[in-house]
Design an enzyme around this catalytic site. Sequence first.
Site, PDB file in Angstrom:
ATOM      1  N   ASP A   1      64.130  66.068  58.428  1.00  0.00           N
ATOM      2  CA  ASP A   1      65.319  66.327  59.247  1.00  0.00           C
ATOM      3  C   ASP A   1      65.525  65.325  60.369  1.00  0.00           C
ATOM      4  O   ASP A   1      66.296  65.584  61.286  1.00  0.00           O
ATOM      5  CB  ASP A   1      65.224  67.736  59.847  1.00  0.00           C
ATOM      6  CG  ASP A   1      64.023  67.897  60.764  1.00  0.00           C
ATOM      7  OD1 ASP A   1      63.047  67.148  60.605  1.00  0.00           O
ATOM      8  OD2 ASP A   1      64.065  68.781  61.640  1.00  0.00           O
ATOM      9  N   GLU A   2      64.894  64.173  60.277  1.00  0.00           N
ATOM     10  CA  GLU A   2      64.941  63.239  61.405  1.00  0.00           C
ATOM     11  C   GLU A   2      64.845  61.811  60.899  1.00  0.00           C
ATOM     12  O   GLU A   2      64.055  61.509  60.002  1.00  0.00           O
ATOM     13  CB  GLU A   2      63.783  63.549  62.357  1.00  0.00           C
ATOM     14  CG  GLU A   2      63.750  62.747  63.620  1.00  0.00           C
ATOM     15  CD  GLU A   2      62.550  63.121  64.488  1.00  0.00           C
ATOM     16  OE1 GLU A   2      62.419  62.528  65.573  1.00  0.00           O
ATOM     17  OE2 GLU A   2      61.743  63.981  64.077  1.00  0.00           O
TER      18      GLU A   2
ATOM     19  N   ASP B   1      68.686  64.001  64.556  1.00  0.00           N
ATOM     20  CA  ASP B   1      67.730  65.108  64.462  1.00  0.00           C
ATOM     21  C   ASP B   1      68.526  66.367  64.138  1.00  0.00           C
ATOM     22  O   ASP B   1      69.357  66.804  64.923  1.00  0.00           O
ATOM     23  CB  ASP B   1      66.980  65.268  65.788  1.00  0.00           C
ATOM     24  CG  ASP B   1      65.727  66.119  65.641  1.00  0.00           C
ATOM     25  OD1 ASP B   1      65.497  66.658  64.542  1.00  0.00           O
ATOM     26  OD2 ASP B   1      64.981  66.248  66.624  1.00  0.00           O
TER      27      ASP B   1
END
Length: 465
Positions: free
Chosen positions: A105-106, A11
């Site tokens: 983003d993860e 993350d």
Amino acid sequence: MRTAPTILHLDMDAFYASAEQASKPSLRGKAVIVGGLGPRGVVATASYEARVFGVHSAMPMAQARRLAPNAAYLVPRFGFYRQISEQVMGLLRALSPLVEPLSLDEAFVDLEAGGVAWDEESARLVGVRLRADIRSVTGLTGSVGLAASKMLAKIASEQAKPDGLVVIRPGTERALLGPLSVRTLPGVGPATGDHLRRAGITTVDDIAEAGEDELVRLLGKAHGQALYAMALARDERPVVAEREAKSVSVEDTYDVDIHDRVRVGLEVQRLADRCVRRLRDSGLSGRTIVLKVRRYDFSTLTRSETLRGPTDDPAVVREAAARLLDSVDTTGGVRLLGVGVSGLADYTQEDLFAQAHVAAGEAVAEDQPEADASAESAEENAGAPTEPVWRAGQDVRHTDYGYGWVQGSGLGRVTIRFETPDSEPGRVRTFRTDDPGLEPAEPLPLVPRRPGAADVPSTATGSGA
């Protein structure tokens, strides 16, 4: 469940805000808030410096301004964030064929499937190298969680924030989960959390003690059984590569309610065209056209129409969206409109009767806050022949002063700070909004590409060497 912590969850830390700070030297170490800047905008991401004041994602922007009046407020630069995301995902795919992105983003990664980790030591080494490679390639930081299941890996990455690494050893899961809030578990949102709290269940240990039968009684069979299993640290979900998009959609939130029915119709047509552009850019088509309308009283309705075959024809999508709009009462005013296409396929069926619909959808209530999409709309329509509109955070270039970004604008003036990711904090200058020397620019890379540098650094070899 596997016996080694070989599922990794990455993350990125305050992704949008961190990218803006890295891009703008004058904002490093300062409170930065990214989101819709209109009266109805919503916070997309807040830097850790802004979170000290209580600002968080999904908060109304007006509330954020009250909490942190001196923060820098910027519109999102989605294209820029996607470029960084592609770099990060490339590093992850160098580790394993099983990478499951959850957002820009993860992502989850099955390290065992890539043959780069088989025990705690090798998994930890991969995590350390990955974090270093992300910083080297993007200039940003990410937090890594390692565990024997997806649920626990995600919990570990949350505990690692910011810029850390946490490994949950197999056999320690129950002890770790027990004292945590029920909200820690996937699928427990505010409503479910309140329902459990009223029943005296506030921690994961409380869930385990309540027993499966009680949870089924409180939440229903599927949710109750799933929640009980998670409280016992049971999670057999595999990492699934290349999660397919279920829909493509666009939406805009308006600063002032739209009451004019003709204007509403024109907005829907414009959104339909944007949606089709996204479909075509992705090489997709779809069968179900969806219209979303959020009215003046915050009630949200969706209407859908399913065609006889998949399409990426803008005329077909526009006409279907217009028909759906006919079934919605907008006389009180509209604050948000959206058009989407689902039932996706990677081909288009040329069908003269594709416009004939099969079924109309029912109204669906929604209570999930969303970020203001007006900034992305501005990006996609930047070429329209209108008077220049400069938005805070936008990349620009001036013929005399070079590269910079918009710090603010109004009353016919625009203030630009001239700096680049690898410069010192720059000077501020003010121009007329129609200054002929000023033009929009593409974002500069956060880390300049070194001549001859490899596309993927050390992570590609993993820790099995």
